[in-house]
Structures are given as C-alpha cells and as structure tokens.
Design an enzyme around this catalytic site. Sequence first.
Site, mmCIF file in Angstrom:
data_model
loop_
_atom_site.group_PDB
_atom_site.id
_atom_site.type_symbol
_atom_site.label_atom_id
_atom_site.label_comp_id
_atom_site.label_asym_id
_atom_site.label_seq_id
_atom_site.Cartn_x
_atom_site.Cartn_y
_atom_site.Cartn_z
ATOM 1 N N GLU A 248 -61.672 -19.225 -14.694
ATOM 2 C CA GLU A 248 -61.288 -19.907 -13.444
ATOM 3 C C GLU A 248 -61.662 -21.362 -13.629
ATOM 4 O O GLU A 248 -62.849 -21.711 -13.640
ATOM 5 C CB GLU A 248 -62.058 -19.308 -12.255
ATOM 6 C CG GLU A 248 -61.763 -17.843 -11.978
ATOM 7 C CD GLU A 248 -60.363 -17.610 -11.451
ATOM 8 O OE1 GLU A 248 -59.726 -18.580 -10.999
ATOM 9 O OE2 GLU A 248 -59.904 -16.457 -11.491
ATOM 10 N N CYS A 282 -62.797 -26.626 -6.329
ATOM 11 C CA CYS A 282 -61.690 -26.575 -7.299
ATOM 12 C C CYS A 282 -60.342 -26.560 -6.594
ATOM 13 O O CYS A 282 -59.340 -26.999 -7.151
ATOM 14 C CB CYS A 282 -61.833 -25.342 -8.177
ATOM 15 S SG CYS A 282 -61.971 -23.821 -7.226
ATOM 16 N N GLU A 461 -58.994 -13.117 -10.211
ATOM 17 C CA GLU A 461 -60.119 -12.420 -9.594
ATOM 18 C C GLU A 461 -59.690 -11.965 -8.210
ATOM 19 O O GLU A 461 -58.648 -12.391 -7.700
ATOM 20 C CB GLU A 461 -61.330 -13.356 -9.492
ATOM 21 C CG GLU A 461 -61.867 -13.793 -10.846
ATOM 22 C CD GLU A 461 -63.122 -14.647 -10.738
ATOM 23 O OE1 GLU A 461 -63.136 -15.612 -9.942
ATOM 24 O OE2 GLU A 461 -64.098 -14.345 -11.447
HETATM 25 P P1 NAD Z 1 -68.818 -26.970 -16.416
HETATM 26 O O1 NAD Z 1 -67.675 -26.416 -17.179
HETATM 27 O O2 NAD Z 1 -69.464 -28.211 -16.891
HETATM 28 O O3 NAD Z 1 -69.996 -25.891 -16.317
HETATM 29 C C1 NAD Z 1 -69.801 -24.612 -15.767
HETATM 30 C C2 NAD Z 1 -70.851 -23.683 -16.331
HETATM 31 O O4 NAD Z 1 -70.614 -23.516 -17.722
HETATM 32 C C3 NAD Z 1 -72.289 -24.184 -16.194
HETATM 33 O O5 NAD Z 1 -73.135 -23.093 -15.931
HETATM 34 C C4 NAD Z 1 -72.557 -24.762 -17.565
HETATM 35 O O6 NAD Z 1 -73.923 -24.821 -17.915
HETATM 36 C C5 NAD Z 1 -71.811 -23.771 -18.442
HETATM 37 N N1 NAD Z 1 -71.427 -24.242 -19.764
HETATM 38 C C6 NAD Z 1 -71.157 -25.522 -20.170
HETATM 39 N N2 NAD Z 1 -70.838 -25.529 -21.470
HETATM 40 C C7 NAD Z 1 -70.882 -24.244 -21.908
HETATM 41 C C8 NAD Z 1 -70.635 -23.612 -23.155
HETATM 42 N N3 NAD Z 1 -70.282 -24.300 -24.231
HETATM 43 N N4 NAD Z 1 -70.765 -22.275 -23.229
HETATM 44 C C9 NAD Z 1 -71.099 -21.549 -22.152
HETATM 45 N N5 NAD Z 1 -71.372 -22.101 -20.944
HETATM 46 C C10 NAD Z 1 -71.255 -23.424 -20.823
HETATM 47 O O7 NAD Z 1 -68.304 -27.109 -14.929
HETATM 48 P P2 NAD Z 1 -69.090 -27.737 -13.690
HETATM 49 O O8 NAD Z 1 -69.123 -29.222 -13.864
HETATM 50 O O9 NAD Z 1 -70.358 -26.995 -13.486
HETATM 51 O O10 NAD Z 1 -68.115 -27.342 -12.478
HETATM 52 C C11 NAD Z 1 -67.046 -28.112 -12.062
HETATM 53 C C12 NAD Z 1 -65.754 -27.550 -12.593
HETATM 54 O O11 NAD Z 1 -65.609 -26.201 -12.193
HETATM 55 C C13 NAD Z 1 -64.547 -28.270 -12.027
HETATM 56 O O12 NAD Z 1 -63.620 -28.505 -13.064
HETATM 57 C C14 NAD Z 1 -63.982 -27.278 -11.028
HETATM 58 O O13 NAD Z 1 -62.612 -27.405 -10.778
HETATM 59 C C15 NAD Z 1 -64.304 -25.981 -11.685
HETATM 60 N N6 NAD Z 1 -64.296 -24.882 -10.724
HETATM 61 C C16 NAD Z 1 -63.278 -23.972 -10.757
HETATM 62 C C17 NAD Z 1 -63.218 -22.950 -9.829
HETATM 63 C C18 NAD Z 1 -62.117 -21.931 -9.847
HETATM 64 O O14 NAD Z 1 -62.271 -20.907 -9.199
HETATM 65 N N7 NAD Z 1 -61.017 -22.162 -10.539
HETATM 66 C C19 NAD Z 1 -64.219 -22.837 -8.856
HETATM 67 C C20 NAD Z 1 -65.240 -23.778 -8.846
HETATM 68 C C21 NAD Z 1 -65.283 -24.802 -9.787
#
Ligand code: NAD
Length: 481
Positions: A248, A282, A461
Amino acid sequence: MKQLGNFIDGRFWPAAGGSFLDNIEPATGSVLARVPDSGTEDVEQAVAAAGRAFPEWSARSVAERATLLETLAAFIATRADDLAALESADTGKPLKLAREVDMERARANLKFFAGAMSHWASAGHDMGPAGFNYTRREPLGVVALITPWNLPLYLLTWKLAPALVTGNTVVAKPSELTPMTAHALCELAIEAGIPPGVFNLVHGTGPGCGQALVDHPSIRAVSFTGGTATGKTIARSVAERLIKLSLELGGKNPALVFADADMDKTIPGLVRAGFTNQGQVCLCSSRILVHDSTHDEIAAKLTDAVKAMKLGDPKEPDTDQGALISSAHRDKVTGYIEQARSDGGRILCGGEVIQPRGRCRDGYFILPTVIADLPAESRLHHEEIFGPVVTLQRFVDEDEAVHLANSVDYGLAATVWTENLSRAHRVAARIQAGIVWVNNWLVRDLRTPFGGMKDSGLGREGGHWSLEFFTEPKNIFIDGR
Ligand code: NAD
C-alpha cells in the site's frame, strides 16, 4: 524519559546492540521517548518467538482467536483517551483527530476482522458422482507487518487483526518516528491474554531493522504500507523467495470538480480531503482539477475556507492543523513550495513555515497552502508532497479532466464532485485509481477493497481481500466412486 522496548515472546527487551533512537515530538521538537535501534539479532529473536508460537496459535479455533481480538478492541475503546494523547504527541496531529479517527478506527479494525473471520466460509466445488472439492484456507506462518508514521495505530491494527485472526503469528515493525501507540498496543496485548510469541514487535530504522525483517528466510509474507520507493525495494528483496507481498504505497490523488458541483458540499469536502492530518494521508486529494468556468470562484471560496482553519498546539480542542512529522519532512514540503514559486505558481494562501507561540514555538508547522497557475509539467502536479499543499488546475471538458487525473504515475484514490449522476458513473469508471469517492472523501466501509493501481501499490486490503492475503488456499478432492 520513557524508554521503549522490543516486544518479543510476551516481554519487553532492549535492542541487542543496546542502542536507542530519539523519538521527537513534532509539535515541540523535544524528545518524547527513546526507541530501541534494533537490527538483525533482534529480528532473529522475534521471528524465532513467532515461529515457536505458530503451531499452538494456528491450531486454536477461529472463535478463540476472534474473542481475543474483540478483547483487545474493547481495551482500545476504554483507553482511547490515553492512546489518542500518545498518538497526537507522537505524530503532531490534532488530539481530536487522533481520538475521533485513529482510535475509533483502531478499535473498529480489530472488531471488524474478528467478525469477518467468523462469517468467512470456504468454497466447495461439486463434481457430481465423480467427486467433490473443498478448499481449505490455511495460515501462512510468521508474517511481517511494516507500517508508516501517518496513521500509526490505525494501520498497525488494520494489518494485525486479519493476520492474527487467520492463525498467523506476527512480527511487526512500526515507523521509528511514531513508536508510542505500537508500544501501548503490546502492553494491551499482554492484558488481553494474547499468548506470548503470537504478536511480536521490533523497533528501529527501515534499513537497519525493517530490511532485516523482510530478508529473514522464515518470513512467509510481508504486508507493507509506506512510500513507493520503499515498497519497490521490498519487492526486489522478496522476489527471490516468492513470498506473498502486499504493498500500500503513495498517492497523488486528484479531486475532479465539475461546473455542476454543489459548492456547499464541495468546498468543505476539498478542505477535508486536502488538509486532514496536515495533508499527510495517502488518500489526500492534493491535485484539485476544476472546470474553467468555476475555477476562480472555487479558488476564492477554497482559500477563504483554508484560511479559516486554526493551526496550533495539537492538544488544543479547536486546533484543525497540527505539526508535520519531522523537521526533515517540513523542509521537504517547503522545498516544493519554493519550487512552485520558481515555476511561476501563484500562492493563494499559506506558503510559509510558522512558529506558534508558547509550547510549540520549536515545532514543525507550515501554513496550509493553495497554489494556482502552475504549468502542467510542474513537479508539484506529479510528485507526492504529503503535506498541507494543494494545487489547482483547470480543465475545459470531461475528457481533459480524466486525462489530467490519469496523467501521474500513481493511482490510489480520486474524488469526483458533480450533481450529474451519469457523469459520476462515467468518470469514476475512467479514472485509474483503486478508490473513487463521489461527493465525499474518506468514507470507509471495511468490507470494500482498499488499495492502489500503478505506483500506488500491489494487491488489496479490506474484507475478504485481507483474509485471503493472510491465508493460502488448498484444494482437496474426494473421489466420489
Ligand atoms: P517509508 O516508506 O519511509 O516507511 C514506511 C515503513 O517502512 C517504516 O516503518 C520504515 O521504517 C520502513 N522501511 C523503510 N525502509 C525499509 C526497508 N528497506 N525495508 C523494510 N522496511 C523499511 O514511508 P513513511 O515516510 O513512513 O510514510 C509515508 C508514505 O506512506 C507516503 O508515501 C504515503 O503515501 C504512504 N502511505 C500509504 C498508505 C496506503 O494505504 N496506500 C497509507 C499511509 C501511508
């Protein structure tokens, strides 16, 4: 200073390496707690604990697992005020939003999937005298849940509930920026009687802890919500092992406002869709596409409504706009506003960093911003900003509106504002997005498919989609002769 621990085998532990990360309160810039900076060894222990717990947990009846989730849901309901205060402090979101949306939804997620699983039936395919097929849905084993900072408890429970109720055991990794309610959920899990090892949680950075979890050979599925770049990294990491993956990801969601839109519904709808959680959802509509004939009227009314929002201390009951998640994210968003200025955009309101007086003077606040007259190719129309910034674009007819809506790499959600029912159906069908709301935004029925097309994700989901993701179908044929 609160010091959090990893939750492994029903107990809290410091990170094996003994190091911690500072968890900052966005509204004040001060340190709220210290979070374990976990790595491979912590992940190894959490996955091992989940593996040990799997045989007993997966053998329990659906009713037993569902009852435990309902108990956890009830605990969230009774502690909702305390949990909302933690979530608000950790994220910078207004306390009333945390209470009314995040905590209510966290409770509902657990309750919903307990009920959904109780009503889920498996398929049978009758071949007459030749025999009969029935399909078992079996849990996968140990699954990894990785979640972002914008809706911490809301999204963690959205994954945890279907994973557990279908009989899997879990290792979760919340965002290192927002660990507080995840930690509180672990405490509630103990109280609710969730057996040790069934739900484990490790804290740490994405590259240090999340990647170790994704790479662990015993993980049977990864359910990830976060940014598109991270989602693609995870997809590459798990490709060799061919495990189940749900992604997502980000969005650049359009709002299509037709000339016949009802202004009384549309303007408040656009404000809510653009600026809820400081635009850090998001699903937020960050691109407002407006029919040329009503562009100036919408621009003026929207600007007035946006200026009327109260920005300030998230704890205050009348605050509409709180802080952005971090100083780095604030700087990223202000970088886009600078870009808009150099692209020739007209800032209709906002466009500035602001330091409220008192407790929040060092927090990460940006005035909610509306920008018009950017060229079509501006990065602001194409890249996810994930902050309190919306852009206006003109269209002259339905075809152009749909073309603009679909002209980005993302495809998560869209809103359509019109009083013409035929147009609503026609346009909704042509939009490349997993979710389209007509004359509203973020109305959720947990039974419906949730997810994105294109760069916004992979899979869905919600309802039976989540239950299917966390199970493997097995067909069994019984000879009829
Ligand atoms: P992010 O991708 O930086 O981090 C998300 C999670 O992934 C965190 O827990 C982070 O520590 C972890 N992570 C980072 N690198 C990783 C790796 N290499 N391997 C495994 N885990 C890793 O995102 P963010 O900045 O926390 O959240 C914002 C983003 O989330 C925005 O792009 C937003 O649109 C998206 N989002 C999407 C939805 C949806 O349902 N589509 C919902 C909420 C947020």
